[in-house]
Design an enzyme around this catalytic site. Structure first.
Site, PDB file in Angstrom:
ATOM      1  N   ASP A  37      55.408  50.669  25.306  1.00 56.67           N
ATOM      2  CA  ASP A  37      56.666  49.643  25.342  1.00 56.67           C
ATOM      3  C   ASP A  37      57.854  50.619  25.765  1.00 56.67           C
ATOM      4  OD1 ASP A  37      55.060  47.783  24.720  1.00 56.67           O
ATOM      5  OD2 ASP A  37      55.703  47.830  22.336  1.00 56.67           O
ATOM      6  N   SER A  82      29.349  26.178  44.709  1.00 61.06           N
ATOM      7  CA  SER A  82      28.917  26.075  43.413  1.00 61.06           C
ATOM      8  C   SER A  82      27.482  26.670  43.278  1.00 61.06           C
ATOM      9  CB  SER A  82      28.955  24.784  43.066  1.00 61.06           C
ATOM     10  OG  SER A  82      27.924  23.802  43.473  1.00 61.06           O
ATOM     11  N   LEU A  83      26.977  26.640  42.159  1.00 60.70           N
ATOM     12  CA  LEU A  83      25.406  27.264  41.868  1.00 60.70           C
ATOM     13  C   LEU A  83      24.604  26.095  41.577  1.00 60.70           C
ATOM     14  CD1 LEU A  83      26.277  30.602  39.992  1.00 60.70           C
ATOM     15  CD2 LEU A  83      25.355  30.288  42.384  1.00 60.70           C
ATOM     16  N   GLU A 113      24.003  38.259  35.415  1.00 60.07           N
ATOM     17  CA  GLU A 113      25.037  38.448  35.011  1.00 60.07           C
ATOM     18  C   GLU A 113      25.648  37.293  33.870  1.00 60.07           C
ATOM     19  OE1 GLU A 113      27.837  37.874  38.323  1.00 60.07           O
ATOM     20  OE2 GLU A 113      26.985  39.923  39.037  1.00 60.07           O
ATOM     21  N   LYS A 115      27.509  33.996  32.792  1.00 61.91           N
ATOM     22  CA  LYS A 115      28.383  33.050  33.520  1.00 61.91           C
ATOM     23  C   LYS A 115      29.563  32.594  32.839  1.00 61.91           C
ATOM     24  CE  LYS A 115      27.283  28.691  35.811  1.00 61.91           C
ATOM     25  NZ  LYS A 115      28.633  28.070  35.560  1.00 61.91           N
ATOM     26  N   ASP A 117      32.586  31.272  31.211  1.00 63.13           N
ATOM     27  CA  ASP A 117      33.208  29.603  31.314  1.00 63.13           C
ATOM     28  C   ASP A 117      34.716  29.498  31.658  1.00 63.13           C
ATOM     29  OD1 ASP A 117      33.190  27.076  31.125  1.00 63.13           O
ATOM     30  OD2 ASP A 117      32.728  26.630  28.980  1.00 63.13           O
ATOM     31  N   GLU A 172      36.169  35.026  37.629  1.00 66.05           N
ATOM     32  CA  GLU A 172      36.606  33.964  36.713  1.00 66.05           C
ATOM     33  C   GLU A 172      37.583  34.529  35.922  1.00 66.05           C
ATOM     34  OE1 GLU A 172      34.353  31.684  37.377  1.00 66.05           O
ATOM     35  OE2 GLU A 172      34.269  30.174  35.685  1.00 66.05           O
ATOM     36  N   TYR A 224      33.151  39.088  40.089  1.00 66.69           N
ATOM     37  CA  TYR A 224      31.803  39.199  40.331  1.00 66.69           C
ATOM     38  C   TYR A 224      31.198  39.098  41.950  1.00 66.69           C
ATOM     39  CZ  TYR A 224      32.497  34.193  39.402  1.00 66.69           C
ATOM     40  OH  TYR A 224      33.319  33.177  39.467  1.00 66.69           O
ATOM     41  N   LYS A 287      20.971  36.443  40.224  1.00 69.81           N
ATOM     42  CA  LYS A 287      21.404  36.648  41.764  1.00 69.81           C
ATOM     43  C   LYS A 287      20.276  37.738  42.410  1.00 69.81           C
ATOM     44  CE  LYS A 287      26.245  36.223  40.910  1.00 69.81           C
ATOM     45  NZ  LYS A 287      27.678  36.864  41.193  1.00 69.81           N
ATOM     46  N   LYS A 311      21.613  27.618  32.190  1.00 68.67           N
ATOM     47  CA  LYS A 311      22.289  27.291  31.349  1.00 68.67           C
ATOM     48  C   LYS A 311      21.925  27.175  30.054  1.00 68.67           C
ATOM     49  CE  LYS A 311      25.825  25.297  33.956  1.00 68.67           C
ATOM     50  NZ  LYS A 311      26.906  23.993  33.792  1.00 68.67           N
ATOM     51  N   CYS A 405      50.919   0.298  24.663  1.00 68.67           N
ATOM     52  CA  CYS A 405      50.636   1.050  23.526  1.00 68.67           C
ATOM     53  C   CYS A 405      49.644   0.153  22.812  1.00 68.67           C
ATOM     54  CB  CYS A 405      51.911   1.407  22.732  1.00 68.67           C
ATOM     55  SG  CYS A 405      51.689   2.069  21.311  1.00 68.67           S
ATOM     56  N   CYS A 408      52.026  -0.952  19.625  1.00 72.23           N
ATOM     57  CA  CYS A 408      53.375  -1.696  19.814  1.00 72.23           C
ATOM     58  C   CYS A 408      53.687  -2.502  21.202  1.00 72.23           C
ATOM     59  CB  CYS A 408      54.666  -0.981  19.600  1.00 72.23           C
ATOM     60  SG  CYS A 408      54.848   0.433  20.840  1.00 72.23           S
ATOM     61  N   CYS A 423      53.581   6.936  24.396  1.00 67.32           N
ATOM     62  CA  CYS A 423      54.305   5.694  24.175  1.00 67.32           C
ATOM     63  C   CYS A 423      55.889   5.935  23.782  1.00 67.32           C
ATOM     64  CB  CYS A 423      53.736   5.204  22.573  1.00 67.32           C
ATOM     65  SG  CYS A 423      54.875   3.905  22.168  1.00 67.32           S
ATOM     66  N   CYS A 429      57.482   2.172  16.936  1.00 69.67           N
ATOM     67  CA  CYS A 429      56.145   2.229  17.392  1.00 69.67           C
ATOM     68  C   CYS A 429      55.631   2.902  15.808  1.00 69.67           C
ATOM     69  CB  CYS A 429      55.475   2.992  18.358  1.00 69.67           C
ATOM     70  SG  CYS A 429      53.827   3.283  18.474  1.00 69.67           S
TER      71      CYS A 429
HETATM   72  S1  IVH Z   1      28.480  33.649  41.593  1.00 73.25           S
HETATM   73  C1  IVH Z   1      28.296  30.994  45.450  1.00 73.25           C
HETATM   74  N1  IVH Z   1      28.697  34.643  38.930  1.00 73.25           N
HETATM   75  O1  IVH Z   1      29.937  29.557  38.127  1.00 73.25           O
HETATM   76  C2  IVH Z   1      28.784  30.781  44.087  1.00 73.25           C
HETATM   77  N2  IVH Z   1      29.765  32.566  39.389  1.00 73.25           N
HETATM   78  O2  IVH Z   1      28.539  27.046  39.198  1.00 73.25           O
HETATM   79  C3  IVH Z   1      28.995  32.278  43.556  1.00 73.25           C
HETATM   80  N3  IVH Z   1      30.740  31.570  37.398  1.00 73.25           N
HETATM   81  O3  IVH Z   1      32.183  28.495  40.695  1.00 73.25           O
HETATM   82  C4  IVH Z   1      29.511  32.367  41.887  1.00 73.25           C
HETATM   83  N4  IVH Z   1      30.272  33.253  35.819  1.00 73.25           N
HETATM   84  O4  IVH Z   1      33.480  29.537  38.648  1.00 73.25           O
HETATM   85  C5  IVH Z   1      28.945  33.567  39.709  1.00 73.25           C
HETATM   86  N5  IVH Z   1      29.152  35.835  37.062  1.00 73.25           N
HETATM   87  C6  IVH Z   1      29.236  34.669  37.882  1.00 73.25           C
HETATM   88  C7  IVH Z   1      30.115  33.669  37.394  1.00 73.25           C
HETATM   89  C8  IVH Z   1      30.058  32.626  38.108  1.00 73.25           C
HETATM   90  C9  IVH Z   1      30.890  32.001  36.201  1.00 73.25           C
HETATM   91  C10 IVH Z   1      31.080  30.262  37.816  1.00 73.25           C
HETATM   92  C11 IVH Z   1      31.785  30.309  38.990  1.00 73.25           C
HETATM   93  C12 IVH Z   1      31.094  29.240  40.119  1.00 73.25           C
HETATM   94  C13 IVH Z   1      30.528  28.419  39.172  1.00 73.25           C
HETATM   95  C14 IVH Z   1      29.060  27.966  39.888  1.00 73.25           C
END
Ligand code: IVH
Length: 673
Positions: A37, A82-83, A113, A115, A117, A172, A224, A287, A311, A405, A408, A423, A429
């Site tokens: 600091d 997306s995956l 890896e 995933k 959220d 992420e 990632y 992957k 998942k 609403c 009211c 509202c 109200c």
């Molecule tokens: S690889 C071609 N690695 O999951 C897509 N995605 O459903 C390559 N996510 O949009 C993504 N952890 O937001 C990858 N270790 C990870 C991840 C990851 C979370 C999310 C990411 C992506 C979504 C795909």
């Protein structure tokens, strides 16, 4: 001189950024928070004196400050796909089988890896410097949120090592659960709508217009994916190591495996172990490691064939949505709530679930009559996570969100950038009026004994109260004649109300229910504005002077007191005897020796603490100032006074006193004398 300062600034920046990295990325701090600091303070001071050396990459910028009215959009060079995902082991074996078939051999590896959220983000670095951060958006183009992303402490905006001149990394952004819980608790205190989960909170944070507000929402990041144009890297594992060597934060849980059975072990481990993480993961991403293999496998229209998300199953139940109700909170916020055919889930029967807001209903396209999935997440109320479309019988009309609403009939409003409808009929109200009085009598506010939420409702139904001030006009005779009100209870109630006039001013402020003014903010306000009149006449700038009070709170306070009805209510409460000033004992004057003198205290002292020295300044008639200027009369310097301050004081010829010299000047030897 300027060259020296420049060097000093550069050095501090470099050191601080290194310490941030050690703390937030490596989790191996090498200096104390205090030392950190101090260095940061020094840097901020130097940057203030030398705006010509400003740099958005400076660690001082992690506190934000840039306002983005609208975010620019940016087209991703490579779409953010997306995956494909699966919940079943069988499908995962099918995935492995497809890979085997397409490659024609078993000589391939997987990297598994977590995933995370959160929200995916793409970061662009040029010559090692972060130039752009872009959200996923629709996958093709996203919003440029660079200023907000810069506030993430774990993110290096300047890379080190042998990074390529131009690169893009993806990862992420997320928030840890404890931070999420803390922010939601503060929101609850302030009567604001709660965030459903850390993911939503992270998403809304990233889109805030004021990056200093973003800085208050502690976000974290894992990278990632590396998109590197020269293709000097051959495997994913290598790319993770490279990213790490440049200072980027990659997860230590990514692991290399040689066959699908090893992958299953990893999944089994994390299905349990994830409960011990401080952040949410919703699965594992599997992957293919080798980039040549990836190229051979290619893509479908939506996702790569070389990766899949497994998942974790969350316990969910499927049941019928009977109807949607709307609740109106004390701030006027509308929350849609689903009424469900009762269903058993993890030990309890679930009948109601939150639908959060209109956007959520539209996103799920949930319609009354649908079969829906309910889950118990980390949240208290179960939530609806999806619709079982195969069970939708015939045509169900899309759900129409209410426009007025439910209580009211007033047309609802929705502020720009907010998900919730409100509202605006604050005054009439019913649930808003009743909710505000309930908040007022609450244990943490006026703590009126002998009174509960139902009493407030009963008094309201019987036209005895319409606002908080009416409570103090209640008479025993009014109350005792109510149904189910025994004489003793009536007397307790009247006594409880009377006793509440002794509740201290900060709690009265909290009880008023000003939006965004929770317990902590109320205390800060009361400390700065000693009387309600002082607070009511405070301007926007005055309010911003108070610690922890930002623009949003300041605006809300001004808006509250600008209403005549609120001012009248405050007058009535005051007339009823409520505490509207801070009786915290004013420090007794000891002398006038420092009358009219502005004094800056800096550094660490031996005999007294900094606060004690500051108290001494005030009790001897002086004023404490935060920074050195031509208006400063003295600087009292302890040990380790920042060199920048020292230099400035010397430049302006301001006398610098040691602790002893100062004490001698005011003729004091201990804080109490
Ligand atoms: S690889 C071609 N690695 O999951 C897509 N995605 O459903 C390559 N996510 O949009 C993504 N952890 O937001 C990858 N270790 C990870 C991840 C990851 C979370 C999310 C990411 C992506 C979504 C795909």
């Amino acid at each position: 001189m300027s060259a020296n300062t420049r060097e000093k600034i550069d050095k501090l920046r470099q050191q601080l950024s290194e310490h941030n990295y050690k703390y937030y990325v490596l989790a191996q701090p090498s200096i104390s928070d205090y030392e950190f600091d101090k260095m940061l303070e020094e840097l901020i001071e130097l940057e203030k004196q030398h705006p010509e050396f400003a740099d958005p990459d400076s660690p001082s910028q992690k506190v934000g400050g840039t306002i983005n009215k609208h975010f620019k959009t940016f087209k991703h060079e490579f779409a953010m796909l997306s995956l494909g995902n699966t919940y079943s082991e069988e499908e995962l074996r099918d995935f492995d089988q497809r890979i085997f078939k397409q490659l024609g051999h078993r000589d391939y590896q997987y990297v598994c890896e977590l995933k995370f959220d959160g929200l995916s983000i793409s970061l662009h670095y040029e010559n090692g410097e972060l130039v752009r951060a872009v959200t996923r958006g629709d996958g093709v183009k996203g919003d440029v949120v660079t200023d907000n992303v810069r506030t993430i402490k774990a993110l290096k905006t300047k890379l080190h090592g042998d990074y390529p001149p131009s690169l893009e990394v993806r990862g992420e952004i997320f928030m840890h659960r404890p931070a999420f819980d803390r922010i939601n608790m503060e929101r609850e205190e302030a009567g604001e709508v709660l965030f459903a989960n850390p993911r939503n909170l992270a998403a809304s944070s990233l889109k805030l217009q004021d990056s200093s507000e973003v800085a208050k929402r502690p976000l974290d990041i894992y990278l990632y994916q590396l998109l590197e144009k020269n293709e000097t890297i051959g495997t994913h594992k290598e790319s993770l190591e490279k990213m790490k060597s440049w200072g980027l934060k990659v997860s230590e849980h990514s692991k290399l495996f040689h066959n699908i059975d090893e992958v299953f072990n990893y999944l089994g481990h994390w299905d349990e172990a994830r409960k011990k993480l401080t952040y949410d993961i919703d699965g594992v991403v599997i992957k293919i490691n080798n980039y040549h293999h990836r190229e051979e496998l290619g893509f479908t229209a939506k996702s790569p064939r070389w990766a899949i998300a497994y998942k974790f199953k969350t316990e969910a139940a499927c049941t019928r949505l009977m109807s949607i109700d709307y609740q109106v909170g004390r701030t006027g916020a509308i929350t849609p709530v689903a009424n469900l055919e009762p269903v058993f889930l993890l030990g309890t029967t679930v009948k109601r679930a939150s639908l959060h807001n209109a956007n959520e209903i539209a996103r799920l396209d949930v319609r009354v009559g649908d079969y829906v999935y309910v889950e118990k997440g980390g949240e208290i109320i179960p939530k609806i996570t999806g619709v079982e479309l195969s069970k939708r019988k015939g045509e169900l009309p899309p759900h129409k969100y209410i426009t007025t609403c439910p209580e009211c009939g007033t047309p609802l409003e929705r502020k720009e950038g907010e998900a919730q409808h409100y509202c605006p009929n604050e005054e009439f109200c019913r649930p808003q009026v009743v909710g505000r009085i309930q908040h007022f009598i609450h244990r943490k506010a006026m703590d009126i004994s002998g009174m509960g939420d139902e009493t407030v409702e009963m008094l309201y139904e019987n036209n005895l109260i319409r606002n908080m001030a009416d409570l103090y006009d209640l008479k025993y005779e009014d109350v005792v004649q109510l149904d189910r009100m025994a004489e003793k209870s009536a007397q307790n109630l009247i006594d409880g109300i009377k006793a509440s006039t002794q509740i201290a001013y900060p709690r009265v402020l909290f009880a008023l229910g000003i939006r965004y003014v929770g317990e902590t903010v109320a205390k800060k306000l009361a400390a700065k504005f000693k009387t309600i009149e002082a607070l009511m006449s405070a301007g926007y700038e005055d309010l911003l002077q108070v610690d922890e009070i930002g623009e949003r709170i300041a605006r809300s306070i001004i808006e509250f007191f600008s209403k005549q009805s609120h001012r009248d209510m405050v007058s009535r409460l005051k007339a009823a005897g409520l505490q509207m000033e801070n009786f915290e004992k004013e420090k007794e004057k000891v002398s006038d020796i420092l009358n009219g003198k502005n004094i800056v205290i800096s550094g660490v002292f031996n005999r007294f603490s900094r606060d004690e020295i500051k108290d001494l300044v005030e009790t001897h008639g002086g004023k404490n100032a935060g920074s050195i200027s031509s208006k400063t009369h003295y600087v009292v310097a302890g040990e380790n006074m920042g060199p920048a301050k020292l230099e400035k004081a010397k430049q302006l010829n301001i006398p610098i006193l040691s602790e002893d010299e100062f004490l001698e000047m005011i003729g004091t030897n201990s804080p109490s004398s």
